[in-house]
Scaffold this motif. Structure first.
Motif, mmCIF file in Angstrom:
data_model
loop_
_atom_site.group_PDB
_atom_site.id
_atom_site.type_symbol
_atom_site.label_atom_id
_atom_site.label_comp_id
_atom_site.label_asym_id
_atom_site.label_seq_id
_atom_site.Cartn_x
_atom_site.Cartn_y
_atom_site.Cartn_z
ATOM 1 N N ARG A 26 0.851 -1.065 0.142
ATOM 2 C CA ARG A 26 0.026 -0.028 -0.088
ATOM 3 C C ARG A 26 0.957 1.315 0.025
ATOM 4 O O ARG A 26 0.628 2.119 -0.734
ATOM 5 N N PRO A 27 1.848 1.246 0.840
ATOM 6 C CA PRO A 27 2.514 2.493 0.707
ATOM 7 C C PRO A 27 3.422 2.857 -0.681
ATOM 8 O O PRO A 27 3.668 3.802 -0.929
ATOM 9 N N LEU A 28 3.921 1.673 -1.297
ATOM 10 C CA LEU A 28 4.904 1.846 -2.455
ATOM 11 C C LEU A 28 3.656 2.224 -3.597
ATOM 12 O O LEU A 28 3.925 3.377 -4.021
ATOM 13 N N ILE A 29 2.387 1.767 -3.491
ATOM 14 C CA ILE A 29 1.481 2.149 -4.497
ATOM 15 C C ILE A 29 0.954 3.406 -4.416
ATOM 16 O O ILE A 29 0.850 4.414 -5.320
ATOM 17 N N SER A 30 0.856 3.892 -3.167
ATOM 18 C CA SER A 30 0.740 5.473 -2.669
ATOM 19 C C SER A 30 1.654 6.222 -3.280
ATOM 20 O O SER A 30 1.574 7.567 -3.761
ATOM 21 N N GLU A 31 2.872 5.965 -2.714
ATOM 22 C CA GLU A 31 4.106 6.885 -3.283
ATOM 23 C C GLU A 31 4.329 7.111 -4.872
ATOM 24 O O GLU A 31 4.419 8.098 -4.891
ATOM 25 N N LEU A 32 4.123 5.919 -5.280
ATOM 26 C CA LEU A 32 4.162 6.053 -6.785
ATOM 27 C C LEU A 32 3.113 6.908 -7.324
ATOM 28 O O LEU A 32 3.412 7.897 -8.110
ATOM 29 N N ALA A 33 2.007 6.991 -7.018
ATOM 30 C CA ALA A 33 0.878 7.772 -7.584
ATOM 31 C C ALA A 33 1.077 9.380 -6.964
ATOM 32 O O ALA A 33 0.682 10.219 -7.733
ATOM 33 N N ARG A 34 1.726 9.540 -5.708
ATOM 34 C CA ARG A 34 1.770 10.596 -5.358
ATOM 35 C C ARG A 34 3.177 11.475 -6.057
ATOM 36 O O ARG A 34 2.860 12.641 -6.214
ATOM 37 N N ARG A 35 4.099 10.873 -6.212
ATOM 38 C CA ARG A 35 5.388 11.314 -6.713
ATOM 39 C C ARG A 35 5.508 11.485 -8.347
ATOM 40 O O ARG A 35 6.147 12.215 -8.868
ATOM 41 N N PHE A 36 4.425 10.493 -8.931
ATOM 42 C CA PHE A 36 4.744 10.545 -10.465
ATOM 43 C C PHE A 36 3.280 10.552 -11.100
ATOM 44 O O PHE A 36 2.265 10.358 -10.193
ATOM 45 N N PRO A 37 3.155 11.190 -12.088
ATOM 46 C CA PRO A 37 1.909 11.171 -12.809
ATOM 47 C C PRO A 37 1.266 10.205 -13.505
ATOM 48 O O PRO A 37 1.410 9.774 -14.647
ATOM 49 N N VAL A 38 1.207 8.932 -12.668
ATOM 50 C CA VAL A 38 0.729 7.525 -12.807
ATOM 51 C C VAL A 38 -0.346 7.069 -12.455
ATOM 52 O O VAL A 38 -0.711 7.586 -11.329
ATOM 53 N N SER A 39 -0.735 5.761 -12.755
ATOM 54 C CA SER A 39 -1.398 4.926 -12.086
ATOM 55 C C SER A 39 -0.887 3.757 -11.710
ATOM 56 O O SER A 39 -0.220 3.171 -12.632
ATOM 57 N N ALA A 40 -1.054 3.413 -10.531
ATOM 58 C CA ALA A 40 -0.486 2.021 -10.038
ATOM 59 C C ALA A 40 -1.431 1.019 -9.421
ATOM 60 O O ALA A 40 -2.389 1.669 -8.475
ATOM 61 N N ALA A 41 -1.137 0.020 -9.367
ATOM 62 C CA ALA A 41 -2.065 -1.087 -8.624
ATOM 63 C C ALA A 41 -1.268 -2.388 -8.545
ATOM 64 O O ALA A 41 -0.359 -2.814 -9.460
ATOM 65 N N GLU A 42 -1.611 -3.011 -7.642
ATOM 66 C CA GLU A 42 -1.101 -4.643 -7.508
ATOM 67 C C GLU A 42 -2.037 -5.363 -8.606
ATOM 68 O O GLU A 42 -3.325 -5.203 -8.651
ATOM 69 N N THR A 43 -1.229 -5.967 -9.322
ATOM 70 C CA THR A 43 -1.824 -6.806 -10.580
ATOM 71 C C THR A 43 -1.609 -8.110 -10.778
ATOM 72 O O THR A 43 -2.234 -8.678 -11.624
ATOM 73 N N VAL A 56 2.430 -0.272 -13.439
ATOM 74 C CA VAL A 56 2.258 1.169 -13.498
ATOM 75 C C VAL A 56 1.856 1.481 -14.933
ATOM 76 O O VAL A 56 2.670 1.052 -15.894
ATOM 77 N N ALA A 57 1.140 2.606 -15.049
ATOM 78 C CA ALA A 57 0.918 3.323 -16.468
ATOM 79 C C ALA A 57 0.863 4.570 -16.480
ATOM 80 O O ALA A 57 0.499 5.252 -15.462
ATOM 81 N N VAL A 58 1.278 5.129 -17.512
ATOM 82 C CA VAL A 58 1.242 6.646 -17.817
ATOM 83 C C VAL A 58 0.984 6.921 -19.357
ATOM 84 O O VAL A 58 1.303 6.255 -19.953
ATOM 85 N N VAL A 59 0.377 8.014 -19.345
ATOM 86 C CA VAL A 59 0.070 8.594 -20.819
ATOM 87 C C VAL A 59 0.409 9.938 -20.741
ATOM 88 O O VAL A 59 0.472 10.847 -19.821
ATOM 89 N N ALA A 60 1.214 10.199 -22.189
ATOM 90 C CA ALA A 60 1.720 11.595 -22.208
ATOM 91 C C ALA A 60 1.844 11.819 -23.735
ATOM 92 O O ALA A 60 1.640 10.975 -24.588
ATOM 93 N N GLY A 61 2.299 13.080 -24.024
ATOM 94 C CA GLY A 61 2.170 13.771 -25.318
ATOM 95 C C GLY A 61 3.315 13.225 -26.160
ATOM 96 O O GLY A 61 3.255 13.316 -27.406
ATOM 97 N N ASP A 62 4.399 13.172 -25.468
ATOM 98 C CA ASP A 62 5.541 12.608 -26.088
ATOM 99 C C ASP A 62 6.203 11.356 -25.604
ATOM 100 O O ASP A 62 6.325 11.177 -24.100
ATOM 101 N N ARG A 63 6.969 10.643 -26.445
ATOM 102 C CA ARG A 63 7.664 9.591 -26.027
ATOM 103 C C ARG A 63 8.671 9.622 -25.019
ATOM 104 O O ARG A 63 8.681 8.902 -24.188
ATOM 105 N N ARG A 75 13.657 3.017 -10.907
ATOM 106 C CA ARG A 75 14.537 3.552 -9.989
ATOM 107 C C ARG A 75 14.195 3.508 -8.554
ATOM 108 O O ARG A 75 14.750 2.883 -7.634
ATOM 109 N N LEU A 76 12.670 3.991 -8.242
ATOM 110 C CA LEU A 76 12.321 4.189 -7.107
ATOM 111 C C LEU A 76 11.787 2.655 -6.552
ATOM 112 O O LEU A 76 12.300 2.442 -5.401
ATOM 113 N N VAL A 77 11.293 1.849 -7.458
ATOM 114 C CA VAL A 77 11.044 0.458 -6.783
ATOM 115 C C VAL A 77 11.956 -0.245 -6.713
ATOM 116 O O VAL A 77 12.123 -0.861 -5.634
ATOM 117 N N ALA A 78 12.969 -0.109 -7.484
ATOM 118 C CA ALA A 78 14.335 -0.871 -7.248
ATOM 119 C C ALA A 78 15.282 -0.542 -5.925
ATOM 120 O O ALA A 78 15.923 -1.211 -5.317
#
Length: 98
Positions: A26-43, A56-63, A75-78
């Motif tokens: 729970r803290p890892l998934i919350s931190e990912l969503a808080r620090r980055f513009p991503v969606s994260a879940a246990e899958t 973890v998924a992210v959508v943006a305008g450029d690659r 890097r954060l997860v590792a």
């Protein structure tokens, strides 16, 4: 539009129940969503208490922006000492790809 995702296979440390597993994830998934513009879940591996799949998924305008975010997330997860990162699978797709 670019869509990027990461799938992490994690081994959890001193965890002996699914309740402890959720408390560790729970803290890892919350931190990912808080620090980055991503969606994260246990899958994956939801019925195993020492393994976890986190997506973890992210959508943006450029690659380049998507790649930068996914690199930072990986890097954060590792770097988390309570998890051993067994593998990270990455995908990148342009919305116009068939």
């Amino acid at each position: 539009m670019w869509i990027g995702w990461l799938e992490f296979d994690l081994l959890l440390g001193d965890v002996h129940s699914l309740k402890q597993k959720r408390s560790a994830l729970r803290p890892l998934i919350s931190e990912l969503a808080r620090r980055f513009p991503v969606s994260a879940a246990e899958t994956a591996a939801q019925d195993l208490h020492r393994r976890a799949g986190v997506g973890v998924a992210v959508v943006a305008g450029d690659r380049a922006h998507v790649v930068t975010i996914l690199d930072a997330v990986e890097r954060l997860v590792a770097a988390r000492p309570e998890f051993e990162l067994l593998s990270a699978r990455r995908g990148l797709l342009r919305s116009t790809d068939e």
